[in-house]
Design a protein around this motif. Structure first.
Motif, PDB file in Angstrom:
ATOM      1  N   GLY A  26       0.853  -1.184   0.000  1.00 40.47           N
ATOM      2  CA  GLY A  26       0.000   0.000   0.000  1.00 40.47           C
ATOM      3  C   GLY A  26       0.889   1.234   0.000  1.00 40.47           C
ATOM      4  O   GLY A  26       1.657   1.449   0.933  1.00 40.47           O
ATOM      5  N   TRP A  27       0.792   2.010  -1.052  1.00 46.49           N
ATOM      6  CA  TRP A  27       1.580   3.248  -1.171  1.00 46.49           C
ATOM      7  C   TRP A  27       0.695   4.345  -0.602  1.00 46.49           C
ATOM      8  O   TRP A  27      -0.207   4.854  -1.278  1.00 46.49           O
ATOM      9  CB  TRP A  27       1.890   3.487  -2.639  1.00 46.49           C
ATOM     10  N   ILE A  28       0.925   4.706   0.641  1.00 44.22           N
ATOM     11  CA  ILE A  28      -0.005   5.543   1.387  1.00 44.22           C
ATOM     12  C   ILE A  28       0.340   7.026   1.234  1.00 44.22           C
ATOM     13  O   ILE A  28       1.437   7.458   1.585  1.00 44.22           O
ATOM     14  CB  ILE A  28       0.010   5.178   2.883  1.00 44.22           C
ATOM     15  N   SER A  29      -0.604   7.782   0.698  1.00 48.26           N
ATOM     16  CA  SER A  29      -0.428   9.235   0.616  1.00 48.26           C
ATOM     17  C   SER A  29      -1.282   9.898   1.691  1.00 48.26           C
ATOM     18  O   SER A  29      -2.435   9.508   1.919  1.00 48.26           O
ATOM     19  CB  SER A  29      -0.774   9.769  -0.780  1.00 48.26           C
ATOM     20  N   THR A  30      -0.685  10.890   2.362  1.00 51.64           N
ATOM     21  CA  THR A  30      -1.365  11.606   3.440  1.00 51.64           C
ATOM     22  C   THR A  30      -1.021  13.086   3.360  1.00 51.64           C
ATOM     23  O   THR A  30      -0.099  13.493   2.654  1.00 51.64           O
ATOM     24  CB  THR A  30      -0.947  11.064   4.828  1.00 51.64           C
ATOM     25  N   ARG A  31      -1.754  13.863   4.141  1.00 50.96           N
ATOM     26  CA  ARG A  31      -1.510  15.306   4.229  1.00 50.96           C
ATOM     27  C   ARG A  31      -1.707  15.717   5.680  1.00 50.96           C
ATOM     28  O   ARG A  31      -2.661  15.272   6.323  1.00 50.96           O
ATOM     29  CB  ARG A  31      -2.484  16.057   3.320  1.00 50.96           C
ATOM     30  N   ASP A  32      -0.812  16.560   6.186  1.00 43.59           N
ATOM     31  CA  ASP A  32      -0.992  17.006   7.567  1.00 43.59           C
ATOM     32  C   ASP A  32      -1.934  18.200   7.618  1.00 43.59           C
ATOM     33  O   ASP A  32      -2.414  18.680   6.590  1.00 43.59           O
ATOM     34  CB  ASP A  32       0.356  17.280   8.248  1.00 43.59           C
ATOM     35  N   SER A  43       4.171  -2.620   3.416  1.00 43.10           N
ATOM     36  CA  SER A  43       3.852  -3.971   2.960  1.00 43.10           C
ATOM     37  C   SER A  43       3.015  -4.756   3.961  1.00 43.10           C
ATOM     38  O   SER A  43       2.571  -5.863   3.655  1.00 43.10           O
ATOM     39  CB  SER A  43       5.129  -4.753   2.630  1.00 43.10           C
ATOM     40  N   PHE A  44       2.790  -4.209   5.149  1.00 37.22           N
ATOM     41  CA  PHE A  44       1.766  -4.758   6.030  1.00 37.22           C
ATOM     42  C   PHE A  44       0.468  -4.039   5.659  1.00 37.22           C
ATOM     43  O   PHE A  44       0.024  -3.109   6.329  1.00 37.22           O
ATOM     44  CB  PHE A  44       2.110  -4.545   7.504  1.00 37.22           C
ATOM     45  N   PHE A  45      -0.141  -4.484   4.552  1.00 34.96           N
ATOM     46  CA  PHE A  45      -1.311  -3.827   3.971  1.00 34.96           C
ATOM     47  C   PHE A  45      -2.235  -4.872   3.369  1.00 34.96           C
ATOM     48  O   PHE A  45      -1.772  -5.861   2.800  1.00 34.96           O
ATOM     49  CB  PHE A  45      -0.882  -2.830   2.883  1.00 34.96           C
ATOM     50  N   ASN A  46      -3.544  -4.624   3.507  1.00 38.72           N
ATOM     51  CA  ASN A  46      -4.495  -5.520   2.838  1.00 38.72           C
ATOM     52  C   ASN A  46      -5.907  -4.948   2.907  1.00 38.72           C
ATOM     53  O   ASN A  46      -6.175  -4.018   3.664  1.00 38.72           O
ATOM     54  CB  ASN A  46      -4.479  -6.915   3.458  1.00 38.72           C
ATOM     55  N   ALA A  47      -6.789  -5.536   2.093  1.00 36.81           N
ATOM     56  CA  ALA A  47      -8.220  -5.273   2.204  1.00 36.81           C
ATOM     57  C   ALA A  47      -8.768  -6.206   3.278  1.00 36.81           C
ATOM     58  O   ALA A  47      -8.314  -7.354   3.397  1.00 36.81           O
ATOM     59  CB  ALA A  47      -8.910  -5.541   0.870  1.00 36.81           C
ATOM     60  N   VAL A  48      -9.743  -5.732   4.058  1.00 36.47           N
ATOM     61  CA  VAL A  48     -10.239  -6.546   5.166  1.00 36.47           C
ATOM     62  C   VAL A  48     -11.753  -6.741   5.165  1.00 36.47           C
ATOM     63  O   VAL A  48     -12.258  -7.551   5.948  1.00 36.47           O
ATOM     64  CB  VAL A  48      -9.801  -5.955   6.529  1.00 36.47           C
ATOM     65  N   ALA A  49     -12.492  -6.033   4.317  1.00 39.67           N
ATOM     66  CA  ALA A  49     -13.942  -6.206   4.261  1.00 39.67           C
ATOM     67  C   ALA A  49     -14.470  -5.687   2.932  1.00 39.67           C
ATOM     68  O   ALA A  49     -13.893  -4.780   2.337  1.00 39.67           O
ATOM     69  CB  ALA A  49     -14.627  -5.486   5.424  1.00 39.67           C
ATOM     70  N   VAL A  84      -4.728   5.027  -0.461  1.00 42.73           N
ATOM     71  CA  VAL A  84      -3.886   3.879  -0.782  1.00 42.73           C
ATOM     72  C   VAL A  84      -3.698   3.824  -2.288  1.00 42.73           C
ATOM     73  O   VAL A  84      -4.663   3.690  -3.038  1.00 42.73           O
ATOM     74  CB  VAL A  84      -4.519   2.555  -0.309  1.00 42.73           C
ATOM     75  N   ASN A  85      -2.461   3.947  -2.738  1.00 46.95           N
ATOM     76  CA  ASN A  85      -2.143   3.846  -4.153  1.00 46.95           C
ATOM     77  C   ASN A  85      -1.520   2.476  -4.412  1.00 46.95           C
ATOM     78  O   ASN A  85      -0.599   2.069  -3.700  1.00 46.95           O
ATOM     79  CB  ASN A  85      -1.163   4.949  -4.550  1.00 46.95           C
ATOM     80  N   ILE A  86      -2.042   1.764  -5.401  1.00 47.89           N
ATOM     81  CA  ILE A  86      -1.523   0.445  -5.739  1.00 47.89           C
ATOM     82  C   ILE A  86      -0.247   0.608  -6.567  1.00 47.89           C
ATOM     83  O   ILE A  86      -0.185   1.431  -7.481  1.00 47.89           O
ATOM     84  CB  ILE A  86      -2.573  -0.368  -6.507  1.00 47.89           C
ATOM     85  N   VAL A  87       0.777  -0.188  -6.231  1.00 48.91           N
ATOM     86  CA  VAL A  87       2.088  -0.039  -6.865  1.00 48.91           C
ATOM     87  C   VAL A  87       2.249  -1.024  -8.017  1.00 48.91           C
ATOM     88  O   VAL A  87       2.098  -2.241  -7.834  1.00 48.91           O
ATOM     89  CB  VAL A  87       3.221  -0.267  -5.841  1.00 48.91           C
ATOM     90  N   GLU A  88       2.577  -0.508  -9.182  1.00 50.97           N
ATOM     91  CA  GLU A  88       2.877  -1.374 -10.320  1.00 50.97           C
ATOM     92  C   GLU A  88       4.382  -1.558 -10.448  1.00 50.97           C
ATOM     93  O   GLU A  88       5.184  -0.772  -9.931  1.00 50.97           O
ATOM     94  CB  GLU A  88       2.307  -0.780 -11.606  1.00 50.97           C
ATOM     95  N   TYR A  89       4.768  -2.618 -11.144  1.00 58.62           N
ATOM     96  CA  TYR A  89       6.184  -2.946 -11.317  1.00 58.62           C
ATOM     97  C   TYR A  89       6.958  -1.776 -11.917  1.00 58.62           C
ATOM     98  O   TYR A  89       8.087  -1.494 -11.504  1.00 58.62           O
ATOM     99  CB  TYR A  89       6.309  -4.187 -12.202  1.00 58.62           C
TER     100      TYR A  89
END
Length: 201
Positions: A26-32, A43-49, A84-89
């Motif tokens: 999960g390539w996580i983008s945030t803003r303060d 890499s500790f990322f997943n869909a859960v529901a 969450v941005n999905i990472v391509e090769y």
């Protein structure tokens, strides 16, 4: 071989890091709250529901300038949103560059030369060229056992799919080859898929 984690494993590197594999990134983008942005891979990322759609990622270390956590978690605490941005090769080098321990004032979008665009439902940017992006509102941050271990849960409130990844009404991962984390410094990409029919279907 058997070992108890509390006793140690006696190997050159921790094997647990390579056991649960492959892991999506999960390539996580945030803003303060001041508008500064951050982009970092987890890499500790997943869909859960499914309904409503929900995801999770875990942050497992801290930076000295972030009071016991990393920029991503600190920003989410302030604003309550993340993407969450999905990472391509093809984006592996840019993703890796954003994983550095950069000071909080560093904008990883700029540092890695990544084009950003505004999200639709949340006040945050996303990776413009990502195969998919999931706009999320944080639902809970759980403090896990251990030092600086946090689990972030979020509800997906907006989904972006890159047009060239859609085929016959389905999201086709072979169009972008998802990058996955293995263990140690190892990664892999998805280049082949097969289908299985569940019993009773």
């Amino acid at each position: 071989m058997f070992y108890r984690p509390e006793d140690g494993h006696g190997l050159k590197h921790n094997p647990f890091n390579a056991v649960v594999t492959p892991r999506p990134i999960g390539w996580i983008s945030t803003r303060d709250s001041d508008g500064s942005e951050n982009l970092a891979p987890y890499s500790f990322f997943n869909a859960v529901a499914y309904v409503p759609p929900q995801v999770m990622f875990a942050s497992t270390s801290a930076k000295p300038d972030r009071d016991g956590t990393k920029d991503s978690v600190a920003n989410i605490r302030e604003t309550g949103v993340f993407c969450v941005n999905i990472v391509e090769y093809a984006m592996r080098e840019a993703m890796n560059l954003t994983s550095g321990p950069w000071p909080r004032e560093i904008d990883e979008f700029e540092k890695a030369g990544i084009e950003r665009v505004p999200c639709e439902e949340i006040p945050c940017s996303r990776v413009a060229s990502a195969p998919a992006s999931l706009e999320c509102r944080m639902t809970e941050i759980v403090t896990l056992r251990g030092e600086a271990n946090f689990l972030v849960l979020g509800e997906v409130v907006g989904v972006h799919l890159r047009d060239d990844c859609l085929e016959d009404g389905m999201f086709n991962v072979l169009k972008f080859q998802p990058l996955t984390r293995l263990g140690y410094r190892d990664y892999s990409r998805i280049t082949e898929v097969f289908s299985l029919k569940r019993p009773g279907e």
